[in-house]
Design an enzyme around this catalytic site. Structure first.
Site, PDB file in Angstrom:
ATOM      1  N   ASP A 188      39.095  88.286  27.897  1.00 17.46           N
ATOM      2  CA  ASP A 188      38.567  89.169  28.945  1.00 17.46           C
ATOM      3  C   ASP A 188      37.021  89.027  29.135  1.00 17.46           C
ATOM      4  O   ASP A 188      36.199  88.894  28.184  1.00 17.46           O
ATOM      5  CB  ASP A 188      38.746  90.605  28.672  1.00 17.46           C
ATOM      6  CG  ASP A 188      38.438  91.749  29.951  1.00 17.46           C
ATOM      7  OD1 ASP A 188      39.322  91.586  30.611  1.00 17.46           O
ATOM      8  OD2 ASP A 188      37.531  92.171  29.732  1.00 17.46           O
ATOM      9  N   HIS A 201      31.881  90.729  45.577  1.00 16.39           N
ATOM     10  CA  HIS A 201      33.157  90.186  45.057  1.00 16.39           C
ATOM     11  C   HIS A 201      33.083  88.799  45.059  1.00 16.39           C
ATOM     12  O   HIS A 201      33.545  88.171  44.487  1.00 16.39           O
ATOM     13  CB  HIS A 201      34.320  90.596  45.811  1.00 16.39           C
ATOM     14  CG  HIS A 201      34.230  92.011  45.571  1.00 16.39           C
ATOM     15  ND1 HIS A 201      35.116  92.499  44.647  1.00 16.39           N
ATOM     16  CD2 HIS A 201      34.342  93.302  46.401  1.00 16.39           C
ATOM     17  CE1 HIS A 201      35.442  93.943  44.672  1.00 16.39           C
ATOM     18  NE2 HIS A 201      34.559  94.249  45.688  1.00 16.39           N
ATOM     19  N   ASP A 205      33.980  86.331  42.030  1.00 15.24           N
ATOM     20  CA  ASP A 205      35.116  85.221  42.338  1.00 15.24           C
ATOM     21  C   ASP A 205      34.672  83.895  41.574  1.00 15.24           C
ATOM     22  O   ASP A 205      35.368  83.407  40.766  1.00 15.24           O
ATOM     23  CB  ASP A 205      35.376  85.124  43.649  1.00 15.24           C
ATOM     24  CG  ASP A 205      36.206  86.291  44.292  1.00 15.24           C
ATOM     25  OD1 ASP A 205      36.809  87.105  43.237  1.00 15.24           O
ATOM     26  OD2 ASP A 205      36.645  86.395  45.240  1.00 15.24           O
ATOM     27  N   GLU A 232      40.168  90.114  35.249  1.00 13.74           N
ATOM     28  CA  GLU A 232      38.950  89.257  34.592  1.00 13.74           C
ATOM     29  C   GLU A 232      39.757  88.891  33.492  1.00 13.74           C
ATOM     30  O   GLU A 232      39.164  88.313  32.306  1.00 13.74           O
ATOM     31  CB  GLU A 232      38.012  89.938  34.419  1.00 13.74           C
ATOM     32  CG  GLU A 232      37.896  91.030  33.565  1.00 13.74           C
ATOM     33  CD  GLU A 232      38.118  92.487  34.636  1.00 13.74           C
ATOM     34  OE1 GLU A 232      37.673  93.556  34.122  1.00 13.74           O
ATOM     35  OE2 GLU A 232      38.672  92.256  35.726  1.00 13.74           O
TER      36      GLU A 232
END
Length: 311
Positions: A188, A201, A205, A232
């Site tokens: 994670d 965002h 990404d 994630e």
């Protein structure tokens, strides 16, 4: 032709009787009671002789009073002559030769037209086959692309959640059947939400794409599978590896990602990962493995993040 005949008798002119024939035409003598004339038509070609006899009544043709004859040479009409026949044969031969040549040329033209039509149809079929082959290739490419899209994450190019589940299930069955070790790790990205909130965002990404690339590069091995399960979070499956061998590999991946910088975002943005690692126990199912790995992952988060916790 016409032939006139008569006999002269001073003593008894009315007692005279006649007969005549055309040899080659008349089968027998033809009798006539008085002088006169006879007409012939369509006489055959060649030498003919007309004969006439006269006798007194009572008639005794064995002793005629007198007789006369005329020799005739009848020429054949032009259409019956040998030269005409030869000329006709020559003309007929020329006619047949011309007809044969005409039919041959017409047949040749038909053959050329047929060959042209066949060539045209063959070319059309070839083009149609090429179009069908191209359509088939495009269809195969589309199916391959769709299959890839169905099992891969569009952002990172890694296998998606569905592909991860299928691979993990297969790897667990294989390890059980072969009696080989199997390790599973959940990865994670630490503090990913603040990155999204601060940089947007698009920056988030890019971070996920870079993390995926570094995981692949650090864990590159035929027995290692890396996929994105969502958000994630990433799944790492290490086949034929015990925890002691898998742990240093994941530690190296953690350090590589911690050293990663994203200068394209405007400053030295860095990120870290937390990893929960477990080894499969005998008879353990995929869901149980994921549950235990998730527990180790949250333990790593609670312990300060940027670490690998094995259990």
């Amino acid at each position: 032709m016409e032939v006139q005949f008569t006999g002269v008798s001073q003593r008894s002119p009315n007692s005279l009787r006649y007969r005549y024939r055309m040899q080659g035409v008349d089968r027998d003598w033809i009798e006539a009671a008085e002088s006169g004339q006879v007409a012939y038509t369509n006489l055959p070609a060649g030498t003919l002789r007309f004969e006439v006899q006269v006798a007194r009544a009572p008639v005794d043709w064995s002793r005629p009073v007198n007789q006369a004859q005329v020799e005739l040479q009848v020429e054949a009409p032009w259409w019956q002559r040998t030269g005409t026949h030869l000329l006709g044969l020559v003309l007929l031969a020329l006619l047949f030769a011309g007809l044969h040549a005409f039919l041959g040329r017409r047949q040749s033209r038909r053959r050329r037209r047929l060959e042209s039509v066949v060539a045209q149809r063959t070319e059309e079929l070839r083009e149609k086959n090429a179009e069908l082959e191209q359509a088939s290739r495009e269809r195969e490419q589309l199916l391959t692309q769709l299959a890839h899209q169905a099992h891969h994450d569009a952002l990172t190019g890694l296998p998606n959640r569905r592909a991860c589940d299928l691979f993990l299930e297969s790897a667990v069955e294989r390890a059980e059947d072969a009696g080989t070790p199997l390790c599973v790790a959940l990865v994670d990205v630490d503090r990913f939400k603040p990155i999204n909130d601060r940089y947007g965002h698009q920056a988030g990404d890019e971070v996920l794409a870079q993390v995926a690339a570094h995981l692949l590069a650090s864990l590159q091995h035929p027995s290692v599978f890396v996929g994105r399960t969502g958000g994630e979070e990433f799944l790492v499956v290490l086949r034929d590896m015990a925890r002691e061998e898998a742990l240093p590999r994941l530690e190296q991946a953690r350090m590589d990602i911690a050293a990663m910088r994203l200068a394209s975002l405007g400053d030295d943005l860095a990120c870290t990962i937390s990893v929960g690692l477990v080894q499969q126990a005998s008879g353990e199912k995929p869901d149980d493995l994921l549950r235990r790995a998730d527990e180790r992952l949250y333990e790593a988060k609670r312990s300060g993040r940027n670490r690998v916790v094995a259990g």
